[in-house]
Design an enzyme around this catalytic site. Structure first.
Site, PDB file in Angstrom:
ATOM      1  N   ILE A 130      -8.743  13.746  -5.232  1.00  0.00           N
ATOM      2  CA  ILE A 130      -8.263  15.125  -5.381  1.00  0.00           C
ATOM      3  C   ILE A 130      -9.313  15.968  -6.092  1.00  0.00           C
ATOM      4  CG2 ILE A 130      -6.384  16.597  -6.194  1.00  0.00           C
ATOM      5  CD1 ILE A 130      -4.580  14.136  -6.222  1.00  0.00           C
ATOM      6  N   GLU A 142      -6.879   6.787 -13.932  1.00  0.00           N
ATOM      7  CA  GLU A 142      -6.588   5.636 -13.089  1.00  0.00           C
ATOM      8  C   GLU A 142      -5.269   5.951 -12.404  1.00  0.00           C
ATOM      9  OE1 GLU A 142      -8.357   2.983 -12.527  1.00  0.00           O
ATOM     10  OE2 GLU A 142      -9.941   3.216 -14.030  1.00  0.00           O
ATOM     11  N   THR A 167      -7.788   5.143 -20.133  1.00  0.00           N
ATOM     12  CA  THR A 167      -8.236   6.382 -19.492  1.00  0.00           C
ATOM     13  C   THR A 167      -7.184   7.476 -19.565  1.00  0.00           C
ATOM     14  OG1 THR A 167      -9.713   5.214 -17.983  1.00  0.00           O
ATOM     15  CG2 THR A 167      -9.006   7.420 -17.331  1.00  0.00           C
ATOM     16  N   THR A 214       1.590  13.817 -12.058  1.00  0.00           N
ATOM     17  CA  THR A 214       2.248  13.240 -10.892  1.00  0.00           C
ATOM     18  C   THR A 214       3.758  13.349 -10.986  1.00  0.00           C
ATOM     19  OG1 THR A 214       2.648  11.124  -9.753  1.00  0.00           O
ATOM     20  CG2 THR A 214       2.119  10.999 -12.065  1.00  0.00           C
ATOM     21  N   ASP A 215       4.425  13.324  -9.833  1.00  0.00           N
ATOM     22  CA  ASP A 215       5.887  13.303  -9.831  1.00  0.00           C
ATOM     23  C   ASP A 215       6.442  11.961 -10.289  1.00  0.00           C
ATOM     24  OD1 ASP A 215       5.179  11.797  -7.597  1.00  0.00           O
ATOM     25  OD2 ASP A 215       6.377  12.954  -6.163  1.00  0.00           O
ATOM     26  N   GLU A 216       5.595  10.931 -10.348  1.00  0.00           N
ATOM     27  CA  GLU A 216       6.078   9.601 -10.717  1.00  0.00           C
ATOM     28  C   GLU A 216       6.563   9.523 -12.165  1.00  0.00           C
ATOM     29  OE1 GLU A 216       4.047   6.173  -9.239  1.00  0.00           O
ATOM     30  OE2 GLU A 216       2.954   7.351  -7.748  1.00  0.00           O
ATOM     31  N   TYR A 222       1.402   2.763 -14.547  1.00  0.00           N
ATOM     32  CA  TYR A 222       0.702   4.002 -14.187  1.00  0.00           C
ATOM     33  C   TYR A 222       1.502   5.222 -14.586  1.00  0.00           C
ATOM     34  CZ  TYR A 222      -0.463   8.010 -11.273  1.00  0.00           C
ATOM     35  OH  TYR A 222      -0.744   9.283 -10.849  1.00  0.00           O
ATOM     36  N   SER A 223       2.755   5.309 -14.135  1.00  0.00           N
ATOM     37  CA  SER A 223       3.540   6.512 -14.414  1.00  0.00           C
ATOM     38  C   SER A 223       3.815   6.666 -15.907  1.00  0.00           C
ATOM     39  CB  SER A 223       4.841   6.510 -13.615  1.00  0.00           C
ATOM     40  OG  SER A 223       5.634   5.378 -13.883  1.00  0.00           O
ATOM     41  N   LYS A 240       0.737   8.250 -17.403  1.00  0.00           N
ATOM     42  CA  LYS A 240       0.660   9.676 -17.084  1.00  0.00           C
ATOM     43  C   LYS A 240       1.713  10.467 -17.859  1.00  0.00           C
ATOM     44  CE  LYS A 240      -1.620  11.617 -14.622  1.00  0.00           C
ATOM     45  NZ  LYS A 240      -2.914  12.311 -14.879  1.00  0.00           N
ATOM     46  N   ASN A 258       8.202   5.380   4.015  1.00  0.00           N
ATOM     47  CA  ASN A 258       6.928   4.727   4.314  1.00  0.00           C
ATOM     48  C   ASN A 258       6.873   4.268   5.766  1.00  0.00           C
ATOM     49  OD1 ASN A 258       6.073   5.112   1.690  1.00  0.00           O
ATOM     50  ND2 ASN A 258       6.563   3.037   1.023  1.00  0.00           N
ATOM     51  N   ARG A 317       6.929  -4.237  -3.736  1.00  0.00           N
ATOM     52  CA  ARG A 317       6.222  -4.067  -5.006  1.00  0.00           C
ATOM     53  C   ARG A 317       7.203  -4.224  -6.163  1.00  0.00           C
ATOM     54  NH1 ARG A 317       4.369   1.890  -5.522  1.00  0.00           N
ATOM     55  NH2 ARG A 317       2.424   1.224  -4.561  1.00  0.00           N
TER      56      ARG A 317
END
Length: 355
Positions: free
Chosen positions: A13, A84, A100, A134-136, A159-160, A163, A258, A291
């Site tokens: 992005i 990340e 990060t 992010t929306d996550e 990850y979420s 963030k 998906n 997952r």
């Protein structure tokens, strides 16, 4: 704004944003990127030598470097893409995401605060720190409804969670120190220059090679898909006219499972590659174990961004996906260069509590 520090500007992005801003505006870009596996100078090849683009390889966690860049280049705004970002990788190795996304964002914020506090009053008023998220961070939705800027945070992956932590730091630096921040929370991006670990470019690469197309679980997980150029236009608009301290959700109005994404892509591949020995490409689909902690549905309500700043996506999912597919088919040299051996399309994110 004359000079923008873009962090993570060699990534997917961030790289698209840098290319778009250099093409559409007269701003000068200071591009700071660590060049991890997902950051590639090949993405920026078309602006190599461009006098308004200064590339610096470095880490947002390097306080001395960040502080020097802000002062040396008289930076007017920061757009923070550095992160990340792959959920599966965060399951296998969460430490890098904390380092990060949390510690790095803290360092960037604190350097920005010191730089901003030393500016003249007119420059202080114009300065902006835009944090791309992010929306996550909002967690998982049921079958109806959509995330708004007032939705409570409920992150479910490393990850979420990282963030979400960085979003809270950005908010705190505004409310505690007065730093003029902006936050955008976007839905799933797709488009040119995306590293081939993410769903769409991974499926393109595997389908071309005649390899199985792995679909997690029953394929019913829903995401809102946002074409990257539309996202970059939204960021530019928020940077230009967003109100400090505010959050703006950015979505593509394109909810798809998906399985829908893969089926649509396979049909486009059949059309684009009529001589492929792997047609029909849908025959390559393979359902695999889901997952761990896979959120079922995300959906973004971007009404605020449209109402207050006049932004709306220009691409539908179908037009954006067609553009994306043909970009990858036409730029196999880029794909081969970024797939330098560190990642070969293998599945990630299978680590569990017992592993």
């Amino acid at each position: 704004m004359n000079t923008i520090l873009v962090t993570g500007g060699a990534g997917f992005i961030g790289g698209n944003f840098v290319l778009q801003m250099l093409a559409d505006t007269d701003v000068r870009i200071i591009n700071l990127d660590k060049l991890t596996y997902a950051g590639n100078l090949d993405t920026l090849a078309s602006v190599q030598g461009q006098p308004r683009h200064v590339f610096v390889q470095g880490d947002i966690g390097d306080r001395a470097l960040v502080a020097w860049l802000l002062g040396e280049h008289a930076v007017d705004a920061i757009v923070n893409f550095a992160a990340e970002s792959h959920v599966d990788r965060s399951i296998d190795g969460p430490a890098a995401f904390i380092e990060t996304n949390v510690v790095g964002t803290f360092n960037l914020l604190d350097c920005a605060r010191e730089h901003w506090s030393g500016l003249a009053e007119s420059a202080k008023a114009a300065f902006r720190f835009l944090h791309v998220s992010t929306d996550e961070v909002y967690g998982s939705l049921g079958p109806t409804g959509a995330f708004t800027e007032r939705t409570a945070y409920a992150p479910n992956s490393p990850y979420s969670a990282s963030k979400a932590a960085s979003d809270h730091l950005v908010r705190a630096w505004h409310h505690t120190y007065g730093l003029p921040v902006l936050t955008t929370n976007c839905s799933n991006n797709y488009g040119p220059y995306q590293f081939p670990e993410k769903l769409i470019p991974l499926m393109i690469a595997k389908a071309r090679a005649g390899e199985p197309l792995p679909i997690y679980g029953d394929g019913g997980n829903v995401r809102d898909w946002l074409y990257v150029a539309d996202h970059c236009r939204a960021i530019a608009r928020v940077l230009e006219a967003g109100k400090p301290g505010e959050v703006y959700n950015v979505g593509g109005h394109s909810e798809k499972t998906n399985l829908d994404v893969v089926d649509t892509l396979c049909a486009l591949l059949d059309e684009a590659l009529p001589d492929s020995p792997h047609r029909p490409h849908a025959g390559l689909k393979q359902f695999v174990t889901d997952r761990p902690g896979h959120d079922r549905r995300y959906a973004i309500d971007a009404t605020k961004l449209t109402r207050e700043l006049g932004w709306k996506p220009q691409e539908t999912f179908e037009t954006g996906l067609r553009r994306t597919l043909h970009w990858y088919l036409d730029n196999q040299d880029w794909v081969q260069r970024v797939m330098d051996g560190r990642y070969r399309g293998q599945r990630l994110g299978t680590r569990t509590a017992k592993a």
